[in-house]
Design a protein around this motif. Sequence first.
Motif, PDB file in Angstrom:
ATOM      1  N   VAL A 156       0.918  -1.337   0.244  1.00  0.00           N
ATOM      2  CA  VAL A 156      -0.732  -0.282  -0.512  1.00  0.00           C
ATOM      3  C   VAL A 156       0.748   1.338  -0.254  1.00  0.00           C
ATOM      4  CG1 VAL A 156      -1.737   1.435   1.370  1.00  0.00           C
ATOM      5  CG2 VAL A 156      -2.026  -1.001   1.056  1.00  0.00           C
ATOM      6  N   ASP A 157       1.978   1.043   0.554  1.00  0.00           N
ATOM      7  CA  ASP A 157       2.685   2.657   0.640  1.00  0.00           C
ATOM      8  C   ASP A 157       3.699   2.340  -0.338  1.00  0.00           C
ATOM      9  OD1 ASP A 157       2.689   2.759   3.706  1.00  0.00           O
ATOM     10  OD2 ASP A 157       4.004   2.236   4.430  1.00  0.00           O
ATOM     11  N   GLU A 195       1.451   4.168  -2.508  1.00  0.00           N
ATOM     12  CA  GLU A 195       0.657   5.699  -2.469  1.00  0.00           C
ATOM     13  C   GLU A 195       1.958   6.452  -2.990  1.00  0.00           C
ATOM     14  OE1 GLU A 195       0.139   5.611   1.457  1.00  0.00           O
ATOM     15  OE2 GLU A 195      -1.780   4.970   1.869  1.00  0.00           O
ATOM     16  N   LYS A 196       2.898   6.288  -2.844  1.00  0.00           N
ATOM     17  CA  LYS A 196       4.064   6.736  -2.772  1.00  0.00           C
ATOM     18  C   LYS A 196       4.197   6.901  -4.763  1.00  0.00           C
ATOM     19  CE  LYS A 196       7.073   4.892  -0.006  1.00  0.00           C
ATOM     20  NZ  LYS A 196       8.765   4.311   0.103  1.00  0.00           N
ATOM     21  N   GLU A 240       0.986   6.806  -6.647  1.00  0.00           N
ATOM     22  CA  GLU A 240       0.527   7.468  -7.156  1.00  0.00           C
ATOM     23  C   GLU A 240       0.751   9.175  -6.812  1.00  0.00           C
ATOM     24  OE1 GLU A 240      -2.673   6.973  -8.283  1.00  0.00           O
ATOM     25  OE2 GLU A 240      -1.617   5.314  -9.005  1.00  0.00           O
ATOM     26  N   PHE A 241       1.607   9.143  -5.731  1.00  0.00           N
ATOM     27  CA  PHE A 241       1.989  10.867  -6.071  1.00  0.00           C
ATOM     28  C   PHE A 241       2.701  10.901  -7.110  1.00  0.00           C
ATOM     29  CE2 PHE A 241       4.402  13.537  -3.341  1.00  0.00           C
ATOM     30  CZ  PHE A 241       3.877  14.690  -3.297  1.00  0.00           C
ATOM     31  N   ARG A 277       4.261  13.329   5.350  1.00  0.00           N
ATOM     32  CA  ARG A 277       4.249  12.033   4.774  1.00  0.00           C
ATOM     33  C   ARG A 277       5.232  12.168   3.676  1.00  0.00           C
ATOM     34  NH1 ARG A 277       2.183   7.940   5.180  1.00  0.00           N
ATOM     35  NH2 ARG A 277       0.927   6.961   3.070  1.00  0.00           N
ATOM     36  N   PHE A 278       5.157  12.653   2.446  1.00  0.00           N
ATOM     37  CA  PHE A 278       6.156  11.855   1.363  1.00  0.00           C
ATOM     38  C   PHE A 278       6.919  13.752   1.310  1.00  0.00           C
ATOM     39  CE2 PHE A 278       1.326  10.546   0.258  1.00  0.00           C
ATOM     40  CZ  PHE A 278       1.408   9.604  -0.471  1.00  0.00           C
ATOM     41  N   ILE A 312       8.238   8.167   1.409  1.00  0.00           N
ATOM     42  CA  ILE A 312       7.644   8.482   2.359  1.00  0.00           C
ATOM     43  C   ILE A 312       8.473   8.224   3.560  1.00  0.00           C
ATOM     44  CG2 ILE A 312       5.892   7.621   4.484  1.00  0.00           C
ATOM     45  CD1 ILE A 312       4.719   5.579   1.952  1.00  0.00           C
TER      46      ILE A 312
END
Length: 129
Positions: free
Chosen positions: A44-45, A48-49, A51-52, A76-77, A109
């Motif tokens: 999941v991390d 998310e990385k 996608e960001f 966070r990022f 992250i």
Amino acid sequence: MGSRGANAGFTLLEALLATAVLALLAIPVMSAFRTAAGQDGPRVDQFEKHEFAISVLEERVAQRDFSAATGVYEDRFSYEVRVDPYQTETRTRYDDLIAHFELTITVDIVNDAGPPVAVSQIIARKAAP
């Protein structure tokens, strides 16, 4: 042949035995689900990385902001924007008119032990005179 008649069904002992057998069979299955769910965190991390990084890349391209930068988003990022010259494999007659460069976004992250994610895109734009 004997028949049970209208009261045909399972006895209490049979029902308890069936429940015990099902419970014993369910323990390994539930354990496997628990193990799999615990392993989803790193995936999941990474998602998310990724996608960001894509959203930063798309925003930079849309705004035509091709400058190098570093920063932290919402504590966070952490991200780094890198701009590197890109040399095409073959020369064309347009090479003096068009400059190519690679825009790379690297995202991690904050305080995370996982590997960072990098997304890049080759950009072509009018060369400086």
